[in-house]
Design a protein around this motif. Structure first.
Motif, PDB file in Angstrom:
ATOM      1  N   ASN A   1       2.239  14.088   2.170  1.00 53.93           N
ATOM      2  CA  ASN A   1       3.167  14.611   3.178  1.00 53.93           C
ATOM      3  C   ASN A   1       4.181  15.557   2.527  1.00 53.93           C
ATOM      4  O   ASN A   1       5.381  15.483   2.777  1.00 53.93           O
TER       5      ASN A   1
ATOM      6  N   TYR B   1      -5.918  14.913   6.444  1.00 53.23           N
ATOM      7  CA  TYR B   1      -4.948  13.930   5.943  1.00 53.23           C
ATOM      8  C   TYR B   1      -5.571  12.527   5.905  1.00 53.23           C
ATOM      9  O   TYR B   1      -5.459  11.808   4.910  1.00 53.23           O
TER      10      TYR B   1
ATOM     11  N   GLU C   1      -7.566   7.911   3.158  1.00 55.74           N
ATOM     12  CA  GLU C   1      -8.439   6.736   3.228  1.00 55.74           C
ATOM     13  C   GLU C   1      -9.602   6.830   2.253  1.00 55.74           C
ATOM     14  O   GLU C   1      -9.982   5.855   1.623  1.00 55.74           O
TER      15      GLU C   1
ATOM     16  N   PHE D   1     -14.250   4.434  15.849  1.00 54.35           N
ATOM     17  CA  PHE D   1     -13.631   3.172  15.459  1.00 54.35           C
ATOM     18  C   PHE D   1     -12.336   2.943  16.246  1.00 54.35           C
ATOM     19  O   PHE D   1     -12.043   1.827  16.649  1.00 54.35           O
TER      20      PHE D   1
ATOM     21  N   PHE E   1      -3.650  -7.059   8.273  1.00 51.48           N
ATOM     22  CA  PHE E   1      -3.601  -5.926   7.361  1.00 51.48           C
ATOM     23  C   PHE E   1      -2.182  -5.466   7.076  1.00 51.48           C
ATOM     24  O   PHE E   1      -1.935  -4.779   6.106  1.00 51.48           O
TER      25      PHE E   1
ATOM     26  N   SER F   1     -12.354  -1.291   5.859  1.00 47.84           N
ATOM     27  CA  SER F   1     -11.575  -0.260   5.162  1.00 47.84           C
ATOM     28  C   SER F   1     -10.810   0.600   6.170  1.00 47.84           C
ATOM     29  O   SER F   1      -9.666   0.993   5.940  1.00 47.84           O
ATOM     30  N   TYR F   2     -11.449   0.859   7.315  1.00 50.35           N
ATOM     31  CA  TYR F   2     -10.778   1.607   8.378  1.00 50.35           C
ATOM     32  C   TYR F   2      -9.515   0.868   8.845  1.00 50.35           C
ATOM     33  O   TYR F   2      -8.443   1.444   8.976  1.00 50.35           O
ATOM     34  N   LEU F   3      -9.653  -0.436   9.079  1.00 47.20           N
ATOM     35  CA  LEU F   3      -8.516  -1.226   9.582  1.00 47.20           C
ATOM     36  C   LEU F   3      -7.403  -1.301   8.548  1.00 47.20           C
ATOM     37  O   LEU F   3      -6.224  -1.173   8.864  1.00 47.20           O
ATOM     38  N   GLU F   4      -7.832  -1.492   7.304  1.00 47.86           N
ATOM     39  CA  GLU F   4      -6.852  -1.593   6.234  1.00 47.86           C
ATOM     40  C   GLU F   4      -6.001  -0.318   6.197  1.00 47.86           C
ATOM     41  O   GLU F   4      -4.779  -0.357   6.154  1.00 47.86           O
ATOM     42  N   HIS F   5      -6.695   0.798   6.258  1.00 47.72           N
ATOM     43  CA  HIS F   5      -5.996   2.072   6.202  1.00 47.72           C
ATOM     44  C   HIS F   5      -5.114   2.267   7.426  1.00 47.72           C
ATOM     45  O   HIS F   5      -3.965   2.670   7.338  1.00 47.72           O
ATOM     46  N   LYS F   6      -5.698   1.958   8.578  1.00 47.89           N
ATOM     47  CA  LYS F   6      -4.977   2.164   9.843  1.00 47.89           C
ATOM     48  C   LYS F   6      -3.632   1.436   9.838  1.00 47.89           C
ATOM     49  O   LYS F   6      -2.609   2.017  10.189  1.00 47.89           O
ATOM     50  N   PHE F   7      -3.641   0.181   9.416  1.00 48.67           N
ATOM     51  CA  PHE F   7      -2.402  -0.581   9.525  1.00 48.67           C
ATOM     52  C   PHE F   7      -1.477  -0.409   8.323  1.00 48.67           C
ATOM     53  O   PHE F   7      -0.273  -0.441   8.459  1.00 48.67           O
ATOM     54  N   GLU F   8      -2.072  -0.202   7.163  1.00 48.18           N
ATOM     55  CA  GLU F   8      -1.203  -0.046   6.004  1.00 48.18           C
ATOM     56  C   GLU F   8      -0.490   1.292   6.001  1.00 48.18           C
ATOM     57  O   GLU F   8       0.604   1.424   5.492  1.00 48.18           O
ATOM     58  N   HIS F   9      -1.158   2.291   6.573  1.00 44.85           N
ATOM     59  CA  HIS F   9      -0.571   3.625   6.526  1.00 44.85           C
ATOM     60  C   HIS F   9       0.051   4.029   7.846  1.00 44.85           C
ATOM     61  O   HIS F   9       0.335   5.197   8.051  1.00 44.85           O
ATOM     62  N   GLU F  10       0.228   3.064   8.723  1.00 46.34           N
ATOM     63  CA  GLU F  10       0.698   3.395  10.068  1.00 46.34           C
ATOM     64  C   GLU F  10       1.983   4.219  10.019  1.00 46.34           C
ATOM     65  O   GLU F  10       2.074   5.289  10.635  1.00 46.34           O
TER      66      GLU F  10
ATOM     67  N   ALA G   1       3.392   5.795   7.425  1.00 49.12           N
ATOM     68  CA  ALA G   1       3.234   7.058   6.687  1.00 49.12           C
ATOM     69  C   ALA G   1       2.542   8.091   7.568  1.00 49.12           C
ATOM     70  O   ALA G   1       2.909   9.266   7.575  1.00 49.12           O
ATOM     71  N   THR G   2       1.544   7.631   8.339  1.00 54.78           N
ATOM     72  CA  THR G   2       0.818   8.559   9.206  1.00 54.78           C
ATOM     73  C   THR G   2       1.731   9.117  10.285  1.00 54.78           C
ATOM     74  O   THR G   2       1.711  10.318  10.583  1.00 54.78           O
TER      75      THR G   2
ATOM     76  N   ALA H   1       4.933   9.469  10.105  1.00 58.37           N
ATOM     77  CA  ALA H   1       5.864  10.402   9.460  1.00 58.37           C
ATOM     78  C   ALA H   1       5.166  11.734   9.188  1.00 58.37           C
ATOM     79  O   ALA H   1       5.739  12.804   9.389  1.00 58.37           O
ATOM     80  N   PHE H   2       3.913  11.646   8.747  1.00 63.06           N
ATOM     81  CA  PHE H   2       3.166  12.873   8.467  1.00 63.06           C
ATOM     82  C   PHE H   2       3.000  13.702   9.735  1.00 63.06           C
ATOM     83  O   PHE H   2       3.242  14.905   9.748  1.00 63.06           O
TER      84      PHE H   2
END
Lengths: 194, 253
Positions: free
Chosen positions: A19, A61, A66, A129, A148, B47-56, B58-59, B61-62
């Protein structure tokens, strides 16, 4: 992919992942005007161009954060082709309107096409997804979100007021449901065949 | 059967299997194609879920940052666009008398605000607070939420009630105490507020100098400028609010 040489333009990918406003600004200054021109010459306007560009950058991004996206071709060509194809797709979707495409002959070499296809597949999967997750029951959605976010299954169990063993089992079964839904989806099979 | 598979997938991915179990599982994967496909999908989703929630966050903000840069870029571009299309017809603008009047009053306003900056400081110049964020991710305590919201909306009367209950519930949390005292200060319960600021600044808490700073502001609000200055002087150079404190000190002198 790993044996291929990473292009020096990887800095744009890394900047997006972090970012970094400076890098985002540079992408708009250097690469976006060309995209806007293309879209305006092909039945689009300013606002549509703005949306396409934004969507493509968000996709990059996501893939960067990911999947640790490694760029093996120039960013310019990669980005332009992504925007162009996304725009042509949108035109196709609303093809009841008359469409004029001024196709210039761009020679896109293989690494670029490969990278673009990779990103497109990633994006399609991401969208699918997202949709499937929304179809999941509320209890599963909540449990997965907690799992998560919090990481430690003990704390998840405590937060939801259920036992540790049950929380763990539930987590597997909820992701299992998603797995089943994906496998039964024609879109998923299509993505997998690409 | 399916359920057992999913449970096994999870155990494998979270490395909870024994070596023996792992080897058996891997052997199964290599022979059973449908199991392998199912496992691949499970892994992808995980891996999708992990990313989705961990980076919520940050995403979000981006996206916000991107939107701003994009908007700026495109508004600039549409300006140059209209400029180039209307190149031939140059527009001559003449000011009407009433426009001069507006311009003059705007200048006057600017002048007044500038002048105000050099005049004696008041509490109102300083009581802007950063948004409070006390809720840990995933923690859904209603009381904390209420306290946070009331404070951020500058509804200090309610905030003081909520923070009071929080301090009673958890007397060791110095952050609650700090916000409780600020809320009290905002609602003019100076005595109570000052007492809390004092204890906080005596303890070696993380909010020690925050407390001193707000204590000084409290004195400023009470128009006890000398006391305020004494407090401001206690804030050392390495503290976050040192610069602010020094500026205020200069103005008070």
């Amino acid at each position: 992919m790993s044996e291929k040489k990473v292009h020096e333009d990887q800095k744009y990918i890394d900047g997006l992942a972090k970012n970094n406003s400076f890098i985002i600004q540079a992408i708009y200054d250097k690469f976006v005007p060309k995209v806007v021109n293309y879209i305006r010459q092909n039945s689009g306007d300013h606002d549509r161009a703005q949306d396409v560009v934004q969507d493509v950058i968000v996709t990059i991004y996501h893939q960067a954060t990911e999947k640790d996206l490694q760029l093996t071709c120039p960013f310019d060509a990669y980005f332009f082709l992504l925007c162009k194809r996304r725009w042509l797709n949108e035109l196709k979707k609303s093809s009841n309107k008359e469409v004029t495409i001024n196709e210039e002959i761009v020679s896109t070499d293989e690494p670029v096409q490969e990278m673009v296809l990779d990103t497109e597949v990633f994006d399609e999967k991401q969208t699918l997804f997202d949709e499937l997750f929304k179809k999941l029951g509320k209890a599963c959605q909540e449990l997965l979100a907690k799992t998560f976010e919090i990481k430690s299954m003990e704390e998840v169990a405590a937060a939801l007021g259920i036992s540790y063993a049950y929380a763990r089992k539930k987590k597997s079964l909820c992701i299992g449901q998603l797995t089943k839904m994906a496998q039964e989806s024609p879109q998923y099979l299509h993505i997998k065949s690409l | 059967m399916e359920e057992q598979n999913y449970i096994a997938f999870e155990e494998y991915l979270s490395e909870e299997m024994s070596t023996e179990e792992r080897l058996t599982f891997e052997a199964q994967l290599s022979t059973d194609e449908s199991l392998r496909k199912s496992f691949e999908t499970y892994k992808e989703f995980s891996s999708y879920l992990e990313h989705k929630f961990e980076h919520e966050e940050a995403t979000l903000a981006f996206k916000e940052n991107l939107k701003q840069i994009s908007e700026k870029h495109f508004s600039k571009e549409s300006v140059t666009e209209t400029e180039t299309t209307s190149e031939e017809k140059t527009i001559v603008r003449s000011f009407k008398p009433w426009q001069y009047a507006i311009a003059a009053s705007v200048m006057l306003l600017i002048g007044m605000t500038l002048f105000n900056q050099f005049s004696t400081p008041t509490f109102g110049d300083y009581n802007q607070y950063d948004a409070v964020s006390l809720t840990m991710r995933g923690e859904g305590d209603e009381l904390i939420n209420n306290a946070e919201n009331a404070f951020n909306e500058r509804n200090f009367k309610d905030a003081s009630v909520y923070f009071e209950s929080l301090t009673l519930k958890d007397s060791t949390n110095t952050e609650y105490q700090l916000y409780y005292a600020i809320s009290l200060l905002e609602t003019n319960f100076f005595e109570k507020a000052d007492a809390i600021f004092e204890t906080l600044s005596e303890e070696n808490s993380a909010f020690k100098y925050q407390a001193v700073w707000h204590h000084a502001l409290s004195k400023l609000k009470q128009e006890k400028n000398m006391e305020s200055m004494e407090l401001l002087k206690q804030i050392p150079e390495d503290a976050e609010m040192y610069k602010k404190a020094q500026k205020l000190l200069k103005k008070l002198k």
